[in-house]
Design an enzyme around this catalytic site. Structure first.
Site, short mmCIF file in Angstrom:
data_model
loop_
_atom_site.label_atom_id
_atom_site.label_comp_id
_atom_site.label_asym_id
_atom_site.label_seq_id
_atom_site.Cartn_x
_atom_site.Cartn_y
_atom_site.Cartn_z
N CYS A 87 78.96 109.65 -21.86
CA CYS A 87 78.37 110.70 -21.05
C CYS A 87 77.44 111.56 -21.90
O CYS A 87 77.04 111.18 -23.00
CB CYS A 87 79.48 111.57 -20.46
SG CYS A 87 80.80 110.65 -19.64
N ASP A 106 91.34 109.15 -20.30
CA ASP A 106 91.57 109.47 -21.71
C ASP A 106 91.24 110.92 -22.02
O ASP A 106 91.72 111.48 -23.02
CB ASP A 106 90.78 108.52 -22.63
CG ASP A 106 89.31 108.39 -22.26
OD1 ASP A 106 88.89 108.94 -21.22
OD2 ASP A 106 88.57 107.71 -22.99
N ILE A 159 67.81 88.58 -24.32
CA ILE A 159 66.42 88.89 -24.00
C ILE A 159 65.52 87.76 -24.50
O ILE A 159 65.80 87.12 -25.51
CB ILE A 159 66.02 90.25 -24.61
CG1 ILE A 159 64.75 90.77 -23.96
CG2 ILE A 159 65.89 90.18 -26.12
CD1 ILE A 159 64.53 92.26 -24.18
#
Length: 616
Positions: A2, A99, A290
């Site tokens: 985050c 968590d 890729i």
């Protein structure tokens, strides 16, 4: 994974909202903040959530536990269920399956030593309301970012520097950081591009007293610089033990309440992680690689061979110059301080398209540093031959080689003209005095140099340790974090598990590196799962075809962005020498794409961020 934010500066709610919106790409599932009264004023805590574990809103942040513990947390604690079980035996109750809540309870039980119990990647700050202090920490190897601004009792922190920069009128650009960037291609911690903003170093924790403004940092984990290699270990036993460790490190990183995949380049490290993910996963593993159309850069066929053998659900992502140009122009929005590793571009493209299928991707990062896989470690073997010669003879050889036109010979000349093998290794990592750069007025003060000069181990181990403490956290981890979070994708690397790192430290060098066989022990584990012949080829880096793109399709972009007028705006360089280097690249006389990319990034950053800000 985050984005976190917090500040004791009395910003308005609207300003805090905008600071969080600036990095909303890090966590688009929830943007929340709170403003809590302290004895000194107000503490703002904010969070951009990317929901990975316990998707319920009950685990949104800022999160409160037992009313007086408040936390914002970025990352994952992979062993949180084990810690939770132990804490439940001690009487702690839990209302979520996250968590985040476990960190809070662990802090109450173990205090500042709670970090010793965590196996994960994390940057978090706890507001201990009873004691009127903030406690925070960064994971052992710096996988997560943590920036902070401190001025008396004014304390502000964030996952990215742009959140601190917004509405802060007290920042000046660091000329030392620019000098470091020009030398290394990144800005090492503790410094940042702004003099007033610092980075918390990997393996460090801090306490901040809200009333007095006292700020104390402590190192809670480090490489043991005096640990000697254990030559009593049997190779086959070591291989078995290491396989068990990496298997468990992979297994615990597959746990999530969202889809998980694996980045598969077809190299040793990513192939090993893919194999072990297939071994431990209950579902078919999704893999991603890729593909470039440019000759010499497309290794997707090797990834496909590995995927076919392991029977993964494989996805190949095509990249062309148009994709690259789009990311170049928006690069500094995500890498919001200068950063010149050009493999960030293909990393972003890989992350962008991987996110369409999964929310978490495992990587093979840290295999080269832990198990001596970089070409430069093989260079050390050659350097050692030269270093056995008297310095007077080496100086004569170096003077002759420096006059040759090939840049590679000039680099060799610079390296063998060193007084010590440690100095030679540093010169192989970066050129301290290129002809296009003004002489530095700053001391080279990296404390990490100590890892290179310790006498406890051979030069190979010391070089690997130096890279574990510099190149890995300041380049590789930054690249991966920003590239994946730009598209709200969480990256996890089993080879960054501190248990794997500590075990690798004990292994004799010849378990990891022998002449022309780097990462030996990893390869021998891998060959139990995937045929050896797939990997019988030279090691390749994760590169983008900038050399040709800059000469052809992106030539006008380069020449307009780095014309003489723009070059004069960049501090620390010699514009005429840089112009010549660009001309030499365009005409094919030299391959200077790395210099061009480095200055493109810096020029664009200064253009976007430097207006009205003093460089000191």
């Amino acid at each position: 994974m985050c984005g976190i934010y917090g500040s004791t500066i009395p910003y308005s709610k609207d300003q805090v909202q905008k600071k969080l919106e600036r990095t909303n790409f890090r966590g688009p599932d929830s943007l929340k903040y709170t403003q809590l009264k302290t004895k000194n004023g107000i503490l703002s805590l904010g969070h951009n959530r990317l929901s990975i574990i316990d998707l319920d809103t009950r685990s949104d942040q800022p999160f409160s536990y037992m009313e007086h513990i408040h936390i914002v947390f970025n990352g994952e604690i992979y062993n949180f269920r084990d810690i939770k079980s132990e804490l439940q035996k001690k009487g702690y109750a839990f209302n979520t399956s996250s968590d985040t809540e476990v960190i809070c309870a662990a802090y109450l039980e173990y205090g500042n030593k709670c970090v010793d119990h965590f196996n994960g990647m994390f940057a978090f700050v706890i507001y201990d309301q009873k004691n009127q202090k903030l406690f925070g920490a960064l994971d052992r190897l710096g996988q997560k970012p943590f920036y902070y601004y401190l001025n008396g009792t004014n304390f502000e922190f964030a996952s990215q520097i742009s959140s601190i920069q917004l509405f802060n009128q007290n920042l000046t650009i660091s000329s030392k950081a620019i000098d470091d960037y020009l030398s290394w291609g990144y800005i090492p911690a503790e410094n940042s591009i702004f003099n007033e903003v610092k980075k918390l170093k990997p393996g460090y924790k801090f306490d901040f007293d809200l009333q007095s403004g006292s700020f104390d940092t402590t190192c809670y984990w480090d490489l043991d610089r005096q640990q000697k290699q254990d030559f009593s270990i049997n190779y086959n036993d070591a291989k078995s033990e290491l396989e068990t460790l990496i298997t468990d490190a992979t297994k615990i990183r597959l746990f999530a309440d969202v889809p998980v995949g694996v980045f598969l380049s077809g190299g040793i490290d990513s192939s090993l992680i893919t194999a072990l993910a297939c071994k431990t996963s209950n579902t078919k593993v999704k893999t991603f690689s890729i593909k470039f159309n440019d000759e010499g850069f497309d290794e997707s066929s090797y990834a496909q061979q590995v995927a076919n053998h392991l029977k993964t659900d494989h996805h190949t992502i095509l990249c062309d110059k148009n994709d690259g140009l789009d990311l170049i122009e928006n690069f500094n929005h995500f890498y919001d301080e200068p950063f010149s590793d050009s493999s960030a571009i293909p990393s972003m493209l890989l992350a962008k398209h991987t996110r369409e299928k999964v929310t978490v991707a495992l990587t093979g990062d840290a295999g080269d540093e832990n198990f001596l896989g970089y070409h430069r470690y093989d260079w050390l073997r050659i350097i050692n031959y030269f270093m056995a010669l008297p310095y007077s003879i080496r100086k004569i050889i170096a003077n002759g080689m420096s006059k040759l036109p090939n840049y590679r010979y000039k680099m060799v000349a610079m390296v063998i003209n060193s007084k010590t093998v440690e100095e030679a290794y540093l010169k192989s990592v970066h050129d301290p005095s290129p002809n296009w750069k003004l002489p530095s007025k700053f001391d080279t003060d990296l404390t990490e140099f100590n890892y290179l000069i310790d006498a406890a181990n051979d030069i190979y181990q010391r070089a690997g340790n130096f890279d574990l403490k510099t190149y890995l956290p300041y380049d590789i981890n930054v690249k991966v974090d920003r590239a994946t979070m730009a598209y709200s994708l969480e990256a996890r690397s089993p080879l960054l598990d501190y248990r794997v790192v500590e075990y690798a430290q004990k292994l004799p060098t010849n378990f990891k590196y022998v002449t022309h066989n780097q990462k030996k022990i990893l390869k021998d584990i891998l060959y139990q799962y995937v045929p050896r012949q797939i990997f019988d080829r030279p090691k390749a880096g994760f590169e983008i075809p900038f050399k040709e793109w800059f000469r052809k399709d992106l030539k006008d972009f380069v020449l307009s962005s780095l014309n003489e007028n723009e070059l004069r705006k960049i501090p620390g360089i010699k514009p005429k020498e840089v112009s010549k280097a660009i001309d030499d690249h365009m005409t094919g006389k030299a391959n200077n794409y790395s210099l061009i990319w480095k200055l493109l990034v810096l020029s664009q950053w200064l253009s976007s961020n430097g207006k009205g800000i003093t460089i000191v």
